[in-house]
Write an enzyme that holds these catalytic residues in place. Sequence first.
Site, PDB file in Angstrom:
ATOM      1  N   CYS A   1      -6.442  -6.513   3.972  1.00 43.32           N
ATOM      2  CA  CYS A   1      -7.812  -6.397   4.821  1.00 43.32           C
ATOM      3  C   CYS A   1      -8.822  -7.540   4.257  1.00 43.32           C
ATOM      4  O   CYS A   1      -9.616  -7.835   4.942  1.00 43.32           O
ATOM      5  CB  CYS A   1      -8.272  -5.165   5.083  1.00 43.32           C
ATOM      6  SG  CYS A   1      -7.126  -4.028   5.974  1.00 43.32           S
TER       7      CYS A   1
ATOM      8  N   GLY B   1      -0.659 -10.079  16.332  1.00 43.11           N
ATOM      9  CA  GLY B   1      -0.231  -8.614  16.005  1.00 43.11           C
ATOM     10  C   GLY B   1       1.292  -8.583  15.046  1.00 43.11           C
ATOM     11  O   GLY B   1       1.544  -9.712  14.671  1.00 43.11           O
TER      12      GLY B   1
ATOM     13  N   ALA C   1       9.432   1.449   2.535  1.00 45.13           N
ATOM     14  CA  ALA C   1       8.113   1.117   2.800  1.00 45.13           C
ATOM     15  C   ALA C   1       8.152  -0.337   2.978  1.00 45.13           C
ATOM     16  O   ALA C   1       7.590  -1.100   2.314  1.00 45.13           O
ATOM     17  CB  ALA C   1       7.312   1.524   1.636  1.00 45.13           C
TER      18      ALA C   1
ATOM     19  N   ALA D   1       0.734  -1.262  -0.037  1.00 45.46           N
ATOM     20  CA  ALA D   1      -0.068   0.043   0.047  1.00 45.46           C
ATOM     21  C   ALA D   1       0.646   1.350   0.007  1.00 45.46           C
ATOM     22  O   ALA D   1       0.730   2.271  -0.884  1.00 45.46           O
ATOM     23  CB  ALA D   1      -0.881   0.077   1.125  1.00 45.46           C
ATOM     24  N   ALA D   2       1.716   1.381   1.002  1.00 46.61           N
ATOM     25  CA  ALA D   2       2.553   2.648   0.988  1.00 46.61           C
ATOM     26  C   ALA D   2       3.505   2.984  -0.236  1.00 46.61           C
ATOM     27  O   ALA D   2       3.564   3.912  -0.752  1.00 46.61           O
ATOM     28  CB  ALA D   2       3.345   2.596   2.351  1.00 46.61           C
TER      29      ALA D   2
ATOM     30  N   ILE E   1      16.247  10.429   2.307  1.00 42.02           N
ATOM     31  CA  ILE E   1      15.482   9.159   2.515  1.00 42.02           C
ATOM     32  C   ILE E   1      14.286   9.411   3.446  1.00 42.02           C
ATOM     33  O   ILE E   1      14.307  10.085   4.319  1.00 42.02           O
ATOM     34  CB  ILE E   1      16.506   8.215   3.492  1.00 42.02           C
ATOM     35  CG1 ILE E   1      17.977   7.934   2.656  1.00 42.02           C
ATOM     36  CG2 ILE E   1      15.794   6.971   3.767  1.00 42.02           C
ATOM     37  CD1 ILE E   1      18.632   7.141   3.520  1.00 42.02           C
ATOM     38  N   TYR E   2      13.234   8.822   2.928  1.00 42.23           N
ATOM     39  CA  TYR E   2      11.994   8.940   3.602  1.00 42.23           C
ATOM     40  C   TYR E   2      11.649   7.527   3.814  1.00 42.23           C
ATOM     41  O   TYR E   2      12.049   6.505   3.428  1.00 42.23           O
ATOM     42  CB  TYR E   2      10.949   9.552   2.395  1.00 42.23           C
ATOM     43  CG  TYR E   2      11.646  11.077   1.972  1.00 42.23           C
ATOM     44  CD1 TYR E   2      10.879  12.187   2.311  1.00 42.23           C
ATOM     45  CD2 TYR E   2      12.492  10.967   0.910  1.00 42.23           C
ATOM     46  CE1 TYR E   2      11.316  13.315   1.779  1.00 42.23           C
ATOM     47  CE2 TYR E   2      12.772  12.026   0.251  1.00 42.23           C
ATOM     48  CZ  TYR E   2      12.288  13.382   0.856  1.00 42.23           C
ATOM     49  OH  TYR E   2      12.624  14.441   0.409  1.00 42.23           O
ATOM     50  N   ALA E   3      10.479   7.527   4.680  1.00 46.94           N
ATOM     51  CA  ALA E   3       9.963   6.432   5.125  1.00 46.94           C
ATOM     52  C   ALA E   3       8.241   6.466   5.348  1.00 46.94           C
ATOM     53  O   ALA E   3       7.872   7.539   5.557  1.00 46.94           O
ATOM     54  CB  ALA E   3      10.565   5.793   6.496  1.00 46.94           C
TER      55      ALA E   3
ATOM     56  N   TYR F   1     -31.473  12.878   7.529  1.00 48.78           N
ATOM     57  CA  TYR F   1     -32.636  11.906   8.220  1.00 48.78           C
ATOM     58  C   TYR F   1     -33.656  11.541   7.279  1.00 48.78           C
ATOM     59  O   TYR F   1     -34.270  12.376   6.471  1.00 48.78           O
ATOM     60  CB  TYR F   1     -33.095  12.683   9.263  1.00 48.78           C
ATOM     61  CG  TYR F   1     -34.727  12.068   9.531  1.00 48.78           C
ATOM     62  CD1 TYR F   1     -34.687  10.739  10.395  1.00 48.78           C
ATOM     63  CD2 TYR F   1     -35.856  12.747   9.434  1.00 48.78           C
ATOM     64  CE1 TYR F   1     -35.944  10.327  10.673  1.00 48.78           C
ATOM     65  CE2 TYR F   1     -37.033  12.000   9.520  1.00 48.78           C
ATOM     66  CZ  TYR F   1     -37.052  10.990  10.306  1.00 48.78           C
ATOM     67  OH  TYR F   1     -38.249  10.162  10.566  1.00 48.78           O
TER      68      TYR F   1
END
Length: 544
Positions: free
Chosen positions: A42, A240, A111, A10-11, A274-276, A421
């Site tokens: 998911c 997890g 990522a 995804a990222a 550098i990115y994450a 409503y």
Amino acid sequence: MRLLVIGAVAAGTSAAAKARRNDDDAEIVIYEKDRDISYSGCGLPYYIGKEIEDIGELTPRDSSFFKKKYNIDVFTGHEVLNINSDLKEVSVLNLSTNEVFKDNYDKLIIATGASPFVPPIEGIDKNNVFFLRNVQSARNIRDYIDNKKPKNAVIVGTGFIGFEMLENLICDGINVTIVEMQNKITPNLDEDMALFLENTLLKKNINIIKNSTIVKIDDESVTLNDNTVLKSDMVIMATGVRPNTELAREAGIEVGVTKAIKVNNKMETNITDIYACGDCIETFSSITGKPVYKPLGSTANKTGRIAGDNATNGNLEYKGNLGTGIFKLFDLTIANTGLSEKEAIQEGYEIQICHNIKPDKPAYFNGKEMVIKAIADKNTEKILGVQIVGYEGVDKRIDVFATLITYGAKVDELFHLDLAYAPPFSTTKDPVHYTGMILDNALNNNRKIITPKQLRKLVTENEKVQIVDARVSKQYDQAHVEDAVNIPHSNLRESMENVDKDSVVVTYCNKGVTGNATQNIFINHGYKKVYNLSGGYKFYKGSK
């Protein structure tokens, strides 16, 4: 400009796609050690349960798609072994040929996602033990069920994946026991809401064992820490995940207090260029501003987009998250957003809690009740968090609450929301409206609320308290709060002299409305310490 991305779920794919939109001339390459990319993690439990027949629906994009649409080169089966930030290069292993080669970058986006936590259990490496994390693991579970026809299964953990697998295995005709090491199920719910959900599941004959861990796994059984032996042909470990940070740490990239990669609001790490993003990073709470680790698909997509933007001279900034989550469990829907009661207390907030039980729409349109727990800050009167257990319409309400919390809404503002409503969709006063009314009355109009937990503590401490059951006598005779006296609401004015004005008075009905009306009568007749039981007897009984 040459941009390398490590990870293509995804990222990573979100980052690369945004970078391409910003810069059509950049060379963009993604390396992914798995063979499947850009998939819906998911949705995997629903493929296992055959609600989704073709797993291809969860993997609609492949390398050729990204090349054709975005001119991005995606190399699957390629693992990045290390990063040299001084030379701006990476070493890459081609898992098919075992060839190792180097590639250079101007900007790098990490990522790497997260991996399942593997507890130290004897037999955990057996062929009948599964961790659901990627497409191949879902295929393996589905193949095992089709070929081995297991009759009994154990699921370890009661998070999103654990419960989604529970539903899908039961739908396959498998007898399932769920084992949880904590004293409550569902980490995203407070203890009272978790108990309410647990009691609802027990009515559906779901087998739940709490305060337990598995110490040994055999081919046809598992052994718990108290020596209980459960029949089990297969085990699903839903214990997890942990962020994949080894590659980053070895390159000198800083990790945060949550042990995930530390980034600023532009997804920049401590090393220039550098990115994450995604499940490997630490984000922050938009309420407290403190670091959190929330590995969610929605967060991964957002942070990926921000990383790709800033790597190509953009200016997007991350605004934080509320940890909003939702999952389906049979006909139930469970959702949460913002701080839990426990978290709010730990952060030092003085809080007001309410439990509101209302239908999603009128009974004549088959409306079903949802239980909404809301937490507000007594000092600012802002909503801090909400948890909902219900059936239909939970998604709509949790999104409204998430929006309210994001923009700092106060409890009195909820009543004035102009929500849509019509009888097929809602009641005239929506459950969101009622939640605001209850909290506003408690904070500003002396209509105090007491939770079941607070009431039990009050009685235990031998406070002088009189509990008044305002329901009709037939309901009282069937079941009631311990030590409560029955004074039906319709008879209260004639009988209230029997209630001591100097004592603490707690009123209740089934769900709270008549209890509140009874509370009003007591207050209007000069009683000073009158509380209404939050959620009424229904929540009191359901959260025991």
